[in-house]
Design an enzyme around this catalytic site. Structure first.
Site, PDB file in Angstrom:
ATOM      1  N   LYS A 267      -2.257  -1.816  -3.964  1.00 24.19           N
ATOM      2  CA  LYS A 267      -3.215  -0.460  -3.865  1.00 24.19           C
ATOM      3  C   LYS A 267      -2.441   0.635  -3.886  1.00 24.19           C
ATOM      4  O   LYS A 267      -1.462   0.864  -3.010  1.00 24.19           O
ATOM      5  CB  LYS A 267      -3.858  -0.587  -2.468  1.00 24.19           C
ATOM      6  CG  LYS A 267      -4.818   0.398  -2.171  1.00 24.19           C
ATOM      7  CD  LYS A 267      -5.121   0.255  -1.002  1.00 24.19           C
ATOM      8  CE  LYS A 267      -5.925   1.663  -0.228  1.00 24.19           C
ATOM      9  NZ  LYS A 267      -6.124   2.042   0.906  1.00 24.19           N
TER      10      LYS A 267
ATOM     11  N   LYS B 148       0.975  -1.276  -0.025  1.00 22.76           N
ATOM     12  CA  LYS B 148      -0.059  -0.249  -0.059  1.00 22.76           C
ATOM     13  C   LYS B 148       0.909   1.268   0.100  1.00 22.76           C
ATOM     14  O   LYS B 148       1.574   1.460   0.861  1.00 22.76           O
ATOM     15  CB  LYS B 148      -0.912  -0.079   1.269  1.00 22.76           C
ATOM     16  CG  LYS B 148      -1.592   1.143   1.503  1.00 22.76           C
ATOM     17  CD  LYS B 148      -2.703   1.062   2.711  1.00 22.76           C
ATOM     18  CE  LYS B 148      -3.401   2.470   2.605  1.00 22.76           C
ATOM     19  NZ  LYS B 148      -4.525   2.307   3.741  1.00 22.76           N
TER      20      LYS B 148
END
Ligand code: PBG
Length: 354
Positions: free
Chosen positions: A265, A201
């Site tokens: 992500k 992330k």
């Protein structure tokens, strides 16, 4: 000359050469949940997305399920008065998300319910963990890794007790998957709950609209540490997007710590990471039992919506193409705010693109 055009000269031929497809089974729909009844508040930077009270969430999820999408990801959004320095509302007994999970599971037992595990929607300072004075900068605060872990584990435990199928830690604290897994394994009632790591992330500007929706932007002061400077962003815990291979190391660590799903992500600007992670950990590798997930985040959603609203892009076609691209890079599951729309349009989308 190779006659590549033979592979494209009719719809049937193109269909035969397609390596990738998109199914409603690939999609996970995110929802923002608020306290109260009959509440539905539009999020301006995410057209079509609303914050919903639990009763509205259940109605909405019923429609989603009927359209064919059987997986949701829940985020809790609490009023400012319910936030504190330790994010207590995230893991208090009978917390908002635990109640939402129970309501969803009783109305729709076949729905897979995934919950986001992070403190930023619940802390008064907007950071994903507990604060402490920075070691490297006098007068500044930083987010403390190790004291945050038990709180994330407790949050996950409350959601699992309520019936969550999967908990998804997104705080980017090192060891968060292991801490949660260990806590879930302590109790037969929670041991079957799986962990989806937000493994790779990145500290991304594409989360902007989400922070509007969740009211979770980092703040500028901390009541417990008067006079101390708060970190202005999440760069000390979320990944630096100029790294090339660290995302793969983060994914390897989450797999080792017991994640059943790993995530990259955002999605679209990070397809290189997703593709390399799939080569290394996807089908045909030793880690093939772990599913690859990609999150097409709020900013990616907002960007496509805005261009479509201006008539600059064809909405249906860019939605479909962007999701096919994410699948082609290797995602087995995609978290996307377009999930319901894709399911509702699934026949037209296919027909349209043929
Ligand atoms: C919580 C969290 C965020 C997102 C998912 N979980 C925000 C953030 O890290 O600031 C972003 C999702 C999106 O942009 O759609 N930490």
């Amino acid at each position: 000359m190779i006659r590549f055009r033979q592979t494209r000269d009719s719809q049937a031929e193109r269909d035969r050469h397609a390596d990738v497809d998109l199914s409603v089974d690939d999609l996970i729909m995110p929802y923002f949940v608020v306290e109260g009844r009959d509440r539905q508040e539009a999020v301006p930077s995410m057209p079509g997305v609303s914050r919903l009270s639990i009763d509205r969430l259940v109605d909405e999820a019923r429609g989603l399920y009927c359209a064919g999408v059987s997986k949701v990801l829940l985020f809790g959004v609490v009023d400012d008065k319910d936030k504190d320095e330790r994010g207590s509302a995230a893991y208090s007994s009978d917390n908002l998300i635990a109640r939402a999970v129970r309501a969803l599971k009783s109305a729709l037992p076949g729905m897979t319910v995934i919950t986001d595990i992070c403190l930023c929607e619940y802390t008064s300072h907007g950071h994903c963990g507990l604060l402490r004075p920075s070691v490297s900068e006098a007068g500044a605060l930083d987010v403390d890794n190790d004291s945050t872990l038990p709180l994330l584990a407790e949050m996950a435990r409350t959601h699992a007790m309520a019936g969550a199928d999967i908990v998804a830690p997104s705080a980017m604290m090192d060891g968060q998957v292991a801490a949660i897994r260990a806590r879930l394994d302590e109790d037969p009632q929670t041991e079957d709950c799986q962990v989806m790591g937000y493994s790779a992330k990145y500290a991304s500007a594409f989360y902007g609209p989400f922070r509007d929706a969740a009211g979770s932007a980092p703040g500028d002061a901390s009541a417990s540490w008067p006079g101390f400077k708060l970190p202005a962003n999440r760069k000390t815990y979320q990944m630096d997007y100029r790294t090339r291979t660290q995302g793969l190391d983060e994914i390897a660590a989450d797999i080792q710590e017991g994640a059943a799903y790993v995530m990259v992500k955002p999605a679209m600007p990070y397809l290189d990471i997703l593709a390399r992670a799939t080569d290394k950990f996807g089908l045909g590798t030793e880690s093939a039992h772990v599913k690859m997930v990609a999150y097409q985040v709020s900013g990616e959603y907002a960007m496509l919506c805005a261009a479509a609203e201006n008539g600059w892009l064809d909405r249906d076609r860019v939605i479909y193409e962007s999701l096919i691209g994410i699948k082609r890079a290797g995602a087995e599951l995609i978290i996307t705010y377009f999930a319901k729309e894709v399911a509702e349009k699934r026949l037209t989308l296919n027909g349209y693109l043929k």
